[in-house]
Design an enzyme around this catalytic site. Structure first.
Site, mmCIF file in Angstrom:
data_model
loop_
_atom_site.group_PDB
_atom_site.id
_atom_site.type_symbol
_atom_site.label_atom_id
_atom_site.label_comp_id
_atom_site.label_asym_id
_atom_site.label_seq_id
_atom_site.Cartn_x
_atom_site.Cartn_y
_atom_site.Cartn_z
ATOM 1 N N GLY A 92 1.548 -9.772 3.673
ATOM 2 C CA GLY A 92 2.791 -8.594 3.076
ATOM 3 C C GLY A 92 2.920 -9.107 2.079
ATOM 4 O O GLY A 92 2.301 -9.983 1.383
ATOM 5 N N ARG A 95 5.580 -12.213 -2.569
ATOM 6 C CA ARG A 95 5.970 -12.778 -3.662
ATOM 7 C C ARG A 95 6.574 -11.363 -4.473
ATOM 8 O O ARG A 95 6.175 -11.367 -5.621
ATOM 9 C CB ARG A 95 5.645 -13.613 -4.729
ATOM 10 C CG ARG A 95 4.521 -13.482 -5.288
ATOM 11 C CD ARG A 95 3.990 -14.404 -5.808
ATOM 12 N NE ARG A 95 2.280 -13.937 -6.552
ATOM 13 C CZ ARG A 95 1.526 -14.926 -7.576
ATOM 14 N NH1 ARG A 95 2.492 -15.730 -7.815
ATOM 15 N NH2 ARG A 95 0.457 -14.459 -7.481
ATOM 16 N N ARG A 178 3.846 -4.265 -12.265
ATOM 17 C CA ARG A 178 2.499 -2.906 -12.431
ATOM 18 C C ARG A 178 2.262 -1.621 -11.956
ATOM 19 O O ARG A 178 3.552 -1.777 -11.253
ATOM 20 C CB ARG A 178 1.344 -3.768 -12.176
ATOM 21 C CG ARG A 178 1.926 -3.947 -10.487
ATOM 22 C CD ARG A 178 0.398 -5.221 -10.616
ATOM 23 N NE ARG A 178 0.230 -5.304 -8.543
ATOM 24 C CZ ARG A 178 -0.251 -6.611 -7.839
ATOM 25 N NH1 ARG A 178 -1.000 -6.622 -8.568
ATOM 26 N NH2 ARG A 178 -0.259 -6.216 -6.314
ATOM 27 N N ARG A 185 -4.277 -1.174 1.139
ATOM 28 C CA ARG A 185 -5.285 -1.775 1.020
ATOM 29 C C ARG A 185 -6.289 -1.644 2.272
ATOM 30 O O ARG A 185 -5.238 -1.239 3.151
ATOM 31 C CB ARG A 185 -4.511 -3.171 0.728
ATOM 32 C CG ARG A 185 -3.634 -3.553 -0.133
ATOM 33 C CD ARG A 185 -2.814 -4.332 -0.044
ATOM 34 N NE ARG A 185 -1.788 -4.559 -1.075
ATOM 35 C CZ ARG A 185 -2.241 -5.387 -1.586
ATOM 36 N NH1 ARG A 185 -2.679 -6.233 -2.533
ATOM 37 N NH2 ARG A 185 -1.004 -5.459 -2.587
ATOM 38 N N ASP A 254 -6.837 -7.693 2.160
ATOM 39 C CA ASP A 254 -6.164 -7.207 1.160
ATOM 40 C C ASP A 254 -5.697 -6.808 -0.021
ATOM 41 O O ASP A 254 -4.832 -6.615 -0.732
ATOM 42 C CB ASP A 254 -5.005 -8.676 1.582
ATOM 43 C CG ASP A 254 -5.573 -9.678 1.305
ATOM 44 O OD1 ASP A 254 -6.159 -9.605 1.695
ATOM 45 O OD2 ASP A 254 -4.355 -10.402 0.841
ATOM 46 N N ASN A 255 -7.198 -7.666 -0.597
ATOM 47 C CA ASN A 255 -6.909 -7.115 -2.219
ATOM 48 C C ASN A 255 -8.121 -6.388 -2.217
ATOM 49 O O ASN A 255 -9.107 -5.700 -3.663
ATOM 50 C CB ASN A 255 -7.373 -8.145 -2.990
ATOM 51 C CG ASN A 255 -6.495 -9.671 -2.989
ATOM 52 O OD1 ASN A 255 -5.919 -9.173 -2.653
ATOM 53 N ND2 ASN A 255 -7.154 -10.596 -2.865
ATOM 54 N N ASP A 264 -5.408 -6.939 -8.215
ATOM 55 C CA ASP A 264 -4.858 -9.011 -8.040
ATOM 56 C C ASP A 264 -5.713 -9.201 -8.509
ATOM 57 O O ASP A 264 -6.877 -10.148 -8.100
ATOM 58 C CB ASP A 264 -4.806 -8.576 -6.317
ATOM 59 C CG ASP A 264 -3.681 -8.398 -5.193
ATOM 60 O OD1 ASP A 264 -2.225 -7.881 -6.283
ATOM 61 O OD2 ASP A 264 -3.757 -8.632 -4.387
#
Length: 488
Positions: A92, A95, A178, A185, A254-255, A264
């Site tokens: 998750g 940050r 961004r 993902r 997750d990327n 990322d």
């Protein structure tokens, strides 16, 4: 938190509405002394945001998540993922925050997302913050990728926070704003699948279809069509990475996006000397995500995506697996076709050549480049000069001149199109020594090198007098064993 209304922005909350199980309402941490470092005026305007307003207190508040529009619902997104091959069931946004969605100039929905905005319930042991250097890196590399024509998340702004961030040393803090087609993902689907909530998994898949691959909705099997669309998008994306010498550095599931955008930019970099074994990431000690491994890793990640989708593909698991395997098997041909077409263009080859001729020429070139550790970007750009009759720029990068001459004779006999080559072989990429120079200066408060680098990278195919140093390989003083870091 300052709850002052920001009337200039209308942020949607489609993701939070459609998938509340995957969206945890949250707020960004306060920012002691916000100060914009770099703002993407053109992107802001495309999103309907006034760049001048974004430089005001209210605008900077939006860019840091501390002043959000009335009705906005910032959320931390839930996802899982395989990190370096090991499965983590709950990752998750540790940050980061999704502030909401905006429409762009073409009517497409775009996420406005923050990185470094403070701790969330997904932070685990992290502090939730980001430092100036890594956020400027993502800004530079993502905008360079966009200028190269490679699908990518975009960078809207980096705002210094005035907060100290503790890593190996104390660093100045920053927040990156961004923009992406979405932040869905493979890991998002892994998380939903792990809940055993079939309705959630189906809603997530339908959300992804509507958002990214609407043509799949009309297919006989929409969720299988979704998988095949993502396979095709990722095959194309990774081929484009390979063609420009880009190393992502942390290709965890997750990327990997469902949209097919690069996401990322942590320990990423561009190769200088061509070597498939090139690794830059300080944490990739086994070389899992080396430059030459990226197509294999992409296929592995897509297999994990297929596993997450199995309950939607067929009632019987064996049937679902058979469908997924058949679709996944298309990846290698799709990737190979995209890479071969790219190499065909990079070499300026005419249409209609026999596949055997092109394949042998390309295979021998790759061997030549690897054995001689030629500078990837300079060599391909130099071949354009060779096609015009000036062999020196490319030939001068090769130690084995006899091997080069033999290969070049075969290639030149095919009458390569130099002008076409210049349109696909960049003169400028974010060379590692230049990126580090700009980040170091930016961290110390001098943004001139960063702005100059961004200007050059905004037109990567156009050679400009006076900018020669941006096209040159790293000096020997830069050294070997260059490493990049995640910044967490």
């Amino acid at each position: 938190m300052n709850t002052r209304v920001v009337p200039a922005v209308d942020l949607g909350h489609q993701y939070a509405d459609d998938l509340p199980e995957l969206a945890l309402p949250w707020q960004a941490a306060e920012v002691p002394e916000p100060r914009p470092l770099v703002l993407n005026d053109a992107l802001a305007s495309d999103l309907g945001l006034d760049p001048d307003w974004l430089r005001t207190a209210d605008g900077v508040g939006l860019l840091t998540g501390t002043r959000v529009p009335e009705g906005a619902t910032p959320v931390a997104q839930a996802y899982a993922g395989h990190q370096f091959g090991g499965y983590s069931p709950r990752l998750g946004d540790g940050r980061a925050l999704l502030l909401g969605e905006l429409g762009d100039g073409e009517g497409r929905l775009r996420d406005l997302h923050l990185k470094g905005s403070g701790r969330t319930p997904f932070s685990r042991g992290g502090d939730g913050y980001a430092a100036v250097g890594p956020m400027l890196r993502e800004y530079v590399i993502s905008e360079a990728m966009h200028a190269l024509g490679i699908p990518t998340t975009r960078s809207l702004a980096v705002v210094a926070t005035g907060r100290e961030v503790h890593r190996e040393v104390v660093l100045p803090g920053a927040v990156l704003a961004r923009v992406a087609s979405s932040h869905l993902r493979v890991g998002t689907f892994q998380y939903a699948r792990a809940t055993d909530d079939l309705d959630l998994l189906r809603r997530l898949a339908d959300h992804a279809i509507a958002r990214h691959h609407p043509e799949a909705a009309d297919a006989e099997q929409p969720h299988l069509a979704l998988f095949e669309a993502v396979v095709a998008a990722q095959a194309s994306l990774v081929a484009q990475w390979m063609l420009v010498g880009f190393v992502h550095g942390v290709m965890n599931t997750d990327n990997m996006t469902i949209s097919g955008e690069t996401i990322d930019y942590g320990p990423c970099a561009f190769i200088d000397a061509f070597d498939p074994a090139t690794v830059f990431s300080s944490i990739d000690t086994g070389g899992r995500y080396a430059y030459g491994n990226q197509p294999v890793v992409a296929e592995w990640n897509l297999a994990r995506f297929a596993e997450a989708l199995l309950p939607l593909l067929a009632d019987e698991q064996d049937d679902a697996v058979a469908l997924a395997v058949a679709s996944l098997e298309k990846f290698r041909d799709l990737y190979s076709d995209a890479w071969k077409a790219g190499m065909h263009a990079k070499l300026g080859l005419p249409e209609g050549l026999a596949d055997a001729v092109t394949s042998a020429l390309v295979a021998d070139l790759v061997t030549l480049m690897r054995d001689n550790h030629v500078d990837h970007t300079s060599f391909f750009r130099g071949l354009g000069d060779a096609a015009r009759g000036d062999a020196a720029p490319a030939r001068g990068l090769v130690l084995d001149l006899a091997a080069y001459d033999a290969w070049a004779e075969r290639w030149l006999a095919l009458s390569p199109d130099a002008a076409a080559m210049d349109r696909v072989n960049p003169a400028y990429v974010p060379r590692n020594h230049l990126v580090e120079e700009a980040l170091a200066a930016g961290t110390d408060g001098d943004l001139a090198p960063l702005n100059q680098l961004l200007d050059v990278l905004s037109q990567p195919y156009d050679v400009r007098p006076g900018q020669e140093r941006f096209a040159e390989p790293a000096p020997e003083s830069f050294g070997t064993g260059y490493q990049t870091f995640c910044g967490t």
